[in-house]
Design a protein around this motif. Structure first.
Motif, short mmCIF file in Angstrom:
data_model
loop_
_atom_site.label_atom_id
_atom_site.label_comp_id
_atom_site.label_asym_id
_atom_site.label_seq_id
_atom_site.Cartn_x
_atom_site.Cartn_y
_atom_site.Cartn_z
N SER A 42 41.94 -51.53 75.05
CA SER A 42 41.91 -50.91 76.25
C SER A 42 41.71 -49.27 76.60
N PRO A 43 40.83 -48.92 77.98
CA PRO A 43 40.74 -47.18 77.97
C PRO A 43 42.24 -46.92 78.26
N PHE A 44 42.88 -47.51 78.80
CA PHE A 44 44.08 -47.11 79.61
C PHE A 44 45.34 -46.66 78.28
N LEU A 45 45.73 -45.23 78.23
CA LEU A 45 47.05 -44.32 77.32
C LEU A 45 48.34 -43.65 78.95
N ILE A 46 49.16 -44.91 78.70
CA ILE A 46 50.36 -43.66 78.77
C ILE A 46 51.49 -42.48 78.14
N VAL A 47 50.98 -41.34 78.71
CA VAL A 47 51.50 -40.25 77.80
C VAL A 47 52.61 -38.99 78.32
N GLU A 48 53.69 -38.69 78.20
CA GLU A 48 54.79 -38.12 79.03
C GLU A 48 54.15 -36.66 78.30
N ILE A 49 54.63 -35.83 80.08
CA ILE A 49 53.61 -34.26 79.81
C ILE A 49 54.52 -33.69 80.46
N GLU A 50 55.20 -32.43 80.45
CA GLU A 50 55.48 -31.98 80.71
C GLU A 50 55.12 -31.39 82.20
N SER A 51 54.54 -31.24 82.70
CA SER A 51 53.76 -31.31 83.99
C SER A 51 52.78 -31.47 84.49
N ALA A 52 51.77 -31.65 85.21
CA ALA A 52 50.54 -31.72 85.84
C ALA A 52 49.78 -30.57 85.62
N GLU A 53 49.92 -29.19 85.93
CA GLU A 53 49.07 -28.36 85.42
C GLU A 53 49.63 -28.28 83.83
N LYS A 54 50.37 -28.99 82.86
CA LYS A 54 49.62 -28.49 81.33
C LYS A 54 49.14 -29.91 80.68
N ALA A 55 48.33 -31.01 81.73
CA ALA A 55 48.23 -32.49 82.04
C ALA A 55 46.52 -31.90 82.77
N ALA A 56 46.05 -30.72 83.10
CA ALA A 56 45.44 -30.72 83.55
C ALA A 56 44.68 -29.74 81.87
N LEU A 57 44.90 -28.71 81.22
CA LEU A 57 44.85 -28.35 80.47
C LEU A 57 43.60 -28.73 79.45
N LEU A 58 44.31 -30.44 79.11
CA LEU A 58 43.69 -31.33 78.62
C LEU A 58 41.99 -31.70 78.85
N LEU A 59 41.70 -31.18 80.18
CA LEU A 59 40.80 -31.51 80.44
C LEU A 59 39.64 -31.05 81.04
N LYS A 60 39.98 -29.71 80.39
CA LYS A 60 39.04 -28.51 80.31
C LYS A 60 38.00 -28.42 80.05
N ARG A 61 38.36 -29.53 78.52
CA ARG A 61 37.17 -29.56 77.67
C ARG A 61 37.38 -31.03 76.90
N ALA A 62 37.32 -31.67 77.71
CA ALA A 62 37.58 -33.15 77.09
C ALA A 62 36.16 -33.97 77.47
N ILE A 63 35.74 -34.60 76.28
CA ILE A 63 34.47 -35.29 76.11
C ILE A 63 34.36 -36.95 76.33
N LEU A 64 35.91 -37.37 75.40
CA LEU A 64 36.50 -39.15 75.69
C LEU A 64 37.31 -38.99 77.41
N ILE A 65 38.12 -38.25 78.08
CA ILE A 65 38.43 -38.56 79.24
C ILE A 65 37.99 -38.78 80.40
N ARG A 66 38.16 -39.57 80.75
CA ARG A 66 37.36 -39.83 81.53
C ARG A 66 38.24 -39.46 83.52
#
Length: 494
Positions: A42-66
């Motif tokens: 499955s390509p989906f995973l549910i995670v808990e992160i303190e805020s959307a701003e923090k979640a956006a940081l993961l996208l700055k250089r993510a290669i395998l995250i769409r």
């Protein structure tokens, strides 16, 4: 904490979580998830992160995250999702006057275009009054249906609704595409995997990264792209120097990385000129050791020690030692894969800073591989071990982290598997003598093919041979189609 839905690219499945964890470490994002909820299928995973701003940081250089989506509801039907969204009306007002759009996304199935508008209209109770903008909306809301990977299932089993946080950086794969690169060699690493390795190594500004088997410098470019200063070396200077106007230097110019790629040097890593500092020198070592398939591994020395000169040989005319002459080329000998891995790990122990990472590829025969094959050291901790399978053999991306300083004495721990010379020993390591075993696979396949062709000709002449060749081609095309389908199994967005 808020829940977020991560949608991964549908490839390199074993690499997803290690990269995600590395991204969280790089950006200092506190993240939790249930490992049992993750499936390679499955390509989906549910995670808990303190805020959307923090979640956006993961996208700055993510290669395998769409994408990452702020999850508002999940359920086994759209009706269930709608009821759960209605339970939290406090989320809606802040988006009341934003321009927006709704997108219907599916995985493993399809929703017909005519059915999408009625589905979107079912969420009109949110009362959004902003302009509908299908090109550049301020906010995008996703309706996601997951059908799974079984082609015989035509009904979605899980449904999600949420607000899009953002997209990963998969466009970097195209930017560093080797087909567009000015200088490549026969061992140049695939752009996607090279970028993933840079993330695994925690590359970033202020870091010094080293590749001891630099080749054409692929890792120098991707690690430097993320801000690190990079340097490489190789025993063979031909690839470093390049050919004509094409070289590592021309790649630096192509990607505008001349200020971060420091240099590429020619020497044997087993006889390196690097000074050893107690606190370490490199923040990361990122490399793809040669294993003899497309390029052979070499180290300084003589394969046959009996041919070693017992006395220094003198140049006849110059009257100086031969090894001091400017055109002297030292002898080399084959570098067995088990020795390469052991020396690489010991080099990392001596030269990485504490917290620094060693990221390298390990080729292995699938049938013989065991986790116990990996050499160990008390200063190093295994972080990730991801397999890229190719049938009878595979290669593994090994990530290790230095957890304490070297005392100058502690040696490598011996792997559980014996490092013996036997070709049939039951405890033979999966990467021992890899080159010979790799080509043995090809020899066996070719011999079987010749036998099948001979039998086909004896049974039905040229027509039978032609039919056999068509079968081989069909099999090859089906395998290629299956691989392409797996790679293309991604979201379909309206």
């Amino acid at each position: 904490m808020p829940h977020f839905l991560i949608q991964f690219a549908q490839q390199h499945e074993e690499f997803r979580l290690p990269e995600l964890e590395a991204l969280a470490t790089i950006e200092n994002v506190q993240m939790t998830y249930e490992p049992s909820d993750y499936s390679l299928e499955s390509p989906f995973l549910i995670v808990e992160i303190e805020s959307a701003e923090k979640a956006a940081l993961l996208l700055k250089r993510a290669i395998l995250i769409r994408t990452i989506t702020e999850l508002w509801a999940t359920g086994s039907s759209w009706d269930e999702v709608i009821e759960k969204v209605k339970e939290h009306p406090e989320r809606w007002p802040q988006y009341l006057h934003c321009s927006f759009k709704f997108s219907v996304v599916t995985f493993g199935g399809t929703i017909e275009m005519k059915d999408k508008p009625p589905l979107i209209n079912r969420f009109s109770f949110t009362g959004f009054q902003g302009k509908i903008d299908l090109k550049t909306p301020e906010e995008e809301f996703l309706l996601i249906a997951d059908y799974g990977i079984d082609p015989n299932v035509h009904v979605a089993h899980t449904f999600y609704m949420g607000r899009l946080v953002g997209h990963g950086k998969r466009e970097l794969i195209d930017k560093f595409n080797v087909k567009k690169r000015k200088y490549i060699g026969n061992t140049t690493m695939d752009a996607e995997l090279s970028l993933i390795m840079a993330n695994q190594a925690l590359c970033g500004p202020g870091k010094l990264v080293y590749d001891p088997f630099v080749g054409t410098g692929s890792f120098l470019m991707t690690c430097a792209h993320f801000g690190a200063m990079t340097v490489g070396s190789d025993i063979d200077g031909r690839q470093i120097r390049g050919k004509g106007k094409a070289s590592i230097q021309s790649n630096c110019e192509q990607y505008n990385l001349k200020g971060r790629v420091l240099d590429a040097l020619v020497f044997d890593v087993c006889h390196s000129p690097w000074r050893t500092f107690k606190e370490g020198l490199f923040d990361a070592i990122v490399t793809d050791p040669p294993y003899g398939v497309r390029a052979g591994a070499k180290t300084l020395g003589r394969k046959d020690q009996s041919k070693q000169a017992t006395e220094p040989r003198m140049a006849v005319n110059e009257g100086v030692l031969a090894h001091l002459l400017p055109d002297y080329v030292p002898p080399t000998k084959p570098y067995e894969m088990t020795e390469v891995v052991a020396d690489l790990l010991m080099f990392a122990v001596k030269n990485l800073v504490r917290g620094g990472r060693l990221v390298y590829w390990l080729p292995t025969v699938t049938e013989d591989y065991s986790i116990d094959d990996l050499p160990t050291h008390p200063c190093m901790e295994l972080v990730a071990n991801c397999e890229q399978a190719f049938g009878q053999w595979s290669r593994r991306l090994i990530t290790m982290e230095k957890v304490k300083d070297w005392d100058g004495h502690a040696p490598l721990g011996a792997p559980s598997g014996e490092m013996n010379k036997s070709k049939t020993g039951p405890s033979q390591q999966g990467h021992f003598g890899f080159r010979d075993r790799y080509f043995a696979f090809s020899a066996v396949e070719n011999a079987q093919r010749k036998k099948d062709l001979k039998e086909a000709f004896q049974a039905g002449g040229k027509e039978a041979v032609a039919a056999y060749m068509r079968q081989l081609e069909d099999k090859k095309n089906k395998a290629a189609a299956a691989a392409a389908a797996a790679a293309a199994a991604a979201s379909q967005e309206s």
